[in-house]
Design a protein around this motif. Structure first.
Motif, PDB file in Angstrom:
ATOM      1  N   VAL A  77      39.219  32.191  41.105  1.00  0.00           N
ATOM      2  CA  VAL A  77      40.131  31.474  42.133  1.00  0.00           C
ATOM      3  C   VAL A  77      41.290  32.337  42.047  1.00  0.00           C
ATOM      4  O   VAL A  77      42.087  32.508  43.403  1.00  0.00           O
ATOM      5  N   GLY A  78      41.753  32.644  40.962  1.00  0.00           N
ATOM      6  CA  GLY A  78      43.153  33.366  40.596  1.00  0.00           C
ATOM      7  C   GLY A  78      43.132  34.601  41.804  1.00  0.00           C
ATOM      8  O   GLY A  78      41.892  35.481  41.731  1.00  0.00           O
ATOM      9  N   ASN A  79      44.288  34.915  42.410  1.00  0.00           N
ATOM     10  CA  ASN A  79      44.410  35.834  43.502  1.00  0.00           C
ATOM     11  C   ASN A  79      44.744  37.243  42.976  1.00  0.00           C
ATOM     12  O   ASN A  79      45.269  37.112  41.716  1.00  0.00           O
ATOM     13  N   PRO A  80      44.300  38.305  43.413  1.00  0.00           N
ATOM     14  CA  PRO A  80      43.332  38.333  44.428  1.00  0.00           C
ATOM     15  C   PRO A  80      41.961  38.101  44.042  1.00  0.00           C
ATOM     16  O   PRO A  80      41.450  39.070  43.450  1.00  0.00           O
ATOM     17  N   ALA A  81      41.284  36.957  44.778  1.00  0.00           N
ATOM     18  CA  ALA A  81      40.375  36.355  44.105  1.00  0.00           C
ATOM     19  C   ALA A  81      39.058  37.399  43.951  1.00  0.00           C
ATOM     20  O   ALA A  81      38.232  37.554  42.997  1.00  0.00           O
ATOM     21  N   ASN A  82      38.680  37.976  45.073  1.00  0.00           N
ATOM     22  CA  ASN A  82      37.491  38.899  45.260  1.00  0.00           C
ATOM     23  C   ASN A  82      37.560  40.126  44.377  1.00  0.00           C
ATOM     24  O   ASN A  82      36.640  40.461  43.586  1.00  0.00           O
ATOM     25  N   THR A  83      38.865  40.442  44.484  1.00  0.00           N
ATOM     26  CA  THR A  83      38.924  41.938  43.449  1.00  0.00           C
ATOM     27  C   THR A  83      39.029  41.387  41.796  1.00  0.00           C
ATOM     28  O   THR A  83      38.208  42.071  40.949  1.00  0.00           O
ATOM     29  N   ASN A  84      39.621  40.310  41.451  1.00  0.00           N
ATOM     30  CA  ASN A  84      39.704  39.711  40.276  1.00  0.00           C
ATOM     31  C   ASN A  84      38.142  39.507  39.630  1.00  0.00           C
ATOM     32  O   ASN A  84      37.924  39.600  38.603  1.00  0.00           O
ATOM     33  N   CYS A  85      37.443  39.029  40.637  1.00  0.00           N
ATOM     34  CA  CYS A  85      36.012  38.675  40.278  1.00  0.00           C
ATOM     35  C   CYS A  85      35.196  39.972  40.112  1.00  0.00           C
ATOM     36  O   CYS A  85      34.322  40.141  39.003  1.00  0.00           O
ATOM     37  N   LEU A  86      35.494  40.910  40.817  1.00  0.00           N
ATOM     38  CA  LEU A  86      34.891  42.199  40.717  1.00  0.00           C
ATOM     39  C   LEU A  86      35.209  42.802  39.266  1.00  0.00           C
ATOM     40  O   LEU A  86      34.346  43.274  38.443  1.00  0.00           O
ATOM     41  N   ILE A  87      36.555  42.614  38.809  1.00  0.00           N
ATOM     42  CA  ILE A  87      36.799  43.122  37.465  1.00  0.00           C
ATOM     43  C   ILE A  87      36.067  42.224  36.373  1.00  0.00           C
ATOM     44  O   ILE A  87      35.652  42.904  35.701  1.00  0.00           O
ATOM     45  N   ALA A  88      36.049  40.888  36.392  1.00  0.00           N
ATOM     46  CA  ALA A  88      35.253  40.080  35.623  1.00  0.00           C
ATOM     47  C   ALA A  88      33.906  40.460  35.274  1.00  0.00           C
ATOM     48  O   ALA A  88      33.390  40.672  34.264  1.00  0.00           O
ATOM     49  N   GLN A  89      33.397  40.621  36.719  1.00  0.00           N
ATOM     50  CA  GLN A  89      31.842  41.055  36.656  1.00  0.00           C
ATOM     51  C   GLN A  89      31.779  42.337  36.178  1.00  0.00           C
ATOM     52  O   GLN A  89      30.654  42.560  35.235  1.00  0.00           O
ATOM     53  N   LYS A  90      32.479  43.375  36.209  1.00  0.00           N
ATOM     54  CA  LYS A  90      32.292  44.827  35.540  1.00  0.00           C
ATOM     55  C   LYS A  90      32.303  44.641  34.108  1.00  0.00           C
ATOM     56  O   LYS A  90      31.744  45.446  33.388  1.00  0.00           O
TER      57      LYS A  90
END
Ligand SMILES: NC(=O)c1ccc[n+]([C@@H]2O[C@H](COP(=O)([O-])OP(=O)(O)OC[C@H]3O[C@@H](n4cnc5c(N)ncnc54)[C@H](O)[C@@H]3O)[C@@H](O)[C@H]2O)c1
Ligand SMILES: O=C(O)CC[C@H](O)C(=O)O
Length: 336
Positions: free
Chosen positions: A130-143
Motif C-alpha cells: 500500500v505504501g507509495n509509490p505502491a506498484n514500484t515498492n511492490c516490485l522491489i519487495a518481490q525482487k
C-alpha cells in the motif's frame, strides 16, 4: 470444523490508514467472521506507545474472531510464519513532495521487508503493498523475495477502482453496488487509466453499458479520467493528509476478494505483468482487471482495447518502466 487462525501482519500499524483498517480486519469484515485472526502490528520504535494504545482499543472492541494481537517494532518477529502481509508502513507524500522523493524515501523499506519475508514468512504468504509509490515498492519487495511466488505480490489500485465506480454511479444516478466492471490499468498514480468502456450499470433492474447509462462519452474521455487520477492529490490538498478511511476500505476489499474470492466479479489489482495478453511489458507491477478464487487471481483477457485506451495503457506502462529503472539505480547506489 473450526478454521485454523490466519496470521496477518499490518505494517505502519500506528499510522492513520491502519487506525481504520485494523478494526475491519479484527471484526471479520475482511476474511470472514468465522476466520480467527492472529493480528500482528508492526511500527517503528518511536511509535511504540501509540501502538500499545491501539492494542488496548482492539482488546476493548471485544471482537470474537480476533484470536490474538501482537504489537512489535521487531520486523523479524512481525514477519515470522505470516500468512498475509499488508505493507502500509511508509512515509506518505506531504504537500510539495514529488513521486521520486517518495521513491527515494521508501525504497529501502521494501527492499528490507522483501528480503525478510523471503527468509521468515510462509512461502504461501500473500503480500499487499500500500505504501507509495505502491506498484514500484511492490516490485522491489518481490525482487528481494525470490523464493516466494511472484503471483503472491500485489499493490493496491482498489481505491482507484472504488473512486471510479463512485463517479460512474453518481453520474448514472444509481448507488455504487449497481456499477460493475470498471477497470484501473497501470500505476497507482496520475497516469493510471480508469476505464469504463467495459463497465455495466444496473439501472431500474436492467443491465446496460456504463457508457449508455452515463450518456456522456466526452465526460468519460476527459473529466471522469482526470478526477480519478487526481483524487488522491485532491484529498491531500484538502486534508493536508493523504486519504486514510477510503484507503482502509479499499485494502479490506482487495484482501477479501483476493483471499476469500471475488465470486466472478472483476476487480482491479496491480500484479506481475508477466504473461499478460495486453502487450504490457513484462516485469512490471501493473493494474489489470482480474477475477479471484481462493487466493489465485486470473487476468480478464480478451477485452477489446480501442486506440484511445491503448495510448493510455502505454503511457502508464512507460511511467512504471521509468520508476523501476530509477528504483534499481537508486538501490544500487545506496548499496555501493
Ligand atoms: N495505494 C494506495 O491507494 C494508497 C492510498 C493512501 C495512502 N497510501 C500510502 O500508504 C502509506 C501510509 O499512509 P498513512 O496515511 O497511513 O501514513 P502515516 O504516516 O499515518 O502512517 C505510516 C506509518 O508507517 C510507519 N512506518 C514507517 N516506516 C516503517 C517501517 N519501515 N516499518 C514499519 N512501520 C513503518 C510510520 O511510523 C507510521 O506510523 C503512505 O505511503 C501513503 O502514501 C497508499
Ligand atoms: O500522495 C498522493 O498523491 C496520493 C495518496 C494516496 O495514494 C491516494 O491515492 O489517496
Amino acid at each position: 470444523m473450526a478454521k485454523s487462525p490466519m496470521r496477518v501482519v499490518v505494517t505502519g500499524a500506528a499510522g492513520q490508514i491502519s487506525y481504520s483498517l485494523l478494526a475491519l480486519i479484527a471484526r471479520g469484515d475482511v476474511f470472514g467472521r468465522d476466520q480467527p485472526v492472529d493480528l500482528v502490528m508492526l511500527d517503528l520504535p518511536f511509535a511504540k506507545d501509540a501502538l500499545e494504545g491501539v492494542v488496548m482499543e482492539l482488546q476493548d472492541c471485544a471482537f470474537p474472531s480476533l484470536k490474538s494481537v501482537t504489537a512489535t517494532c521487531d520486523q523479524t518477529e512481525a514477519f515470522t510464519d505470516i500468512d498475509v502481509a499488508v505493507l502500509v508502513g511508509a512515509f506518505p507524500r506531504k504537500p510539495g513532495m514529488e513521486r521520486n522523493d517518495m521513491l527515494a524515501k521508501n525504497a529501502e523499506i521494501f527492499k528490507a521487508q522483501g528480503a525478510l519475508l523471503n527468509t521468515v514468512a510462509k512461502k504461501t504468504v500473500k503480500v499487499l503493498v500500500v505504501g507509495n509509490p505502491a506498484n514500484t515498492n511492490c516490485l522491489i519487495a518481490q525482487k528481494y523475495a525470490p523464493t516466494i511466488p511472484k503471483e503472491n505480490f500485489s499493490a493496491l489500485t482498489r481505491l482507484d477502482q472504488n473512486r471510479a465506480t463512485a463517479q460512474i454511479a453518481a453520474k448514472a444516478g444509481v448507488t455504487s453496488d449497481k456499477v460493475s466492471q470498471i477497470t484501473i490499468w497501470g500505476n497507482h498514480s496520475a497516469t493510471q487509466y480508469p476505464d469504463a468502456w467495459h463497465g455495466k450499470v444496473n439501472k431500474d433492474g436492467a443491465e446496460v453499458a456504463a457508457s449508455a447509462a452515463v450518456n456522456d462519452d466526452a465526460w468519460l474521455k476527459s473529466d471522469f479520467i482526470t478526477t480519478v487520477q487526481k483524487r488522491g492529490a485532491a484529498v491531500l490538498a484538502a486534508r493536508k493528509l493523504s486519504s486514510a478511511m477510503s484507503a482502509a476500505k479499499a485494502i479490506g476489499d482487495h484482501l477479501h476478494d483476493w483471499i476469500v474470492g471475488s465470486e466472478g466479479r472483476w476487480v482491479s489489482m496491480a500484479i506481475t505483468s508477466d504473461g499478460n495478453k495486453y502487450g504490457v511489458p513484462e516485469g512490471l507491477i501493473y493494474s489489470f482487471p482480474v477475477t479471484c478464487e481462493a487466493g489465485v487471481w486470473t487476468v480478464v483477457n480478451g477485452l477489446e482495447i480501442s486506440e484511445f485506451s491503448r495510448e493510455k495503457l502505454t503511457v502508464t506502462a512507460e511511467e512504471l518502466s521509468g520508476e523501476a529503472k530509477y528504483a534499481a539505480e537508486f538501490l544500487e547506489k545506496a548499496s555501493a
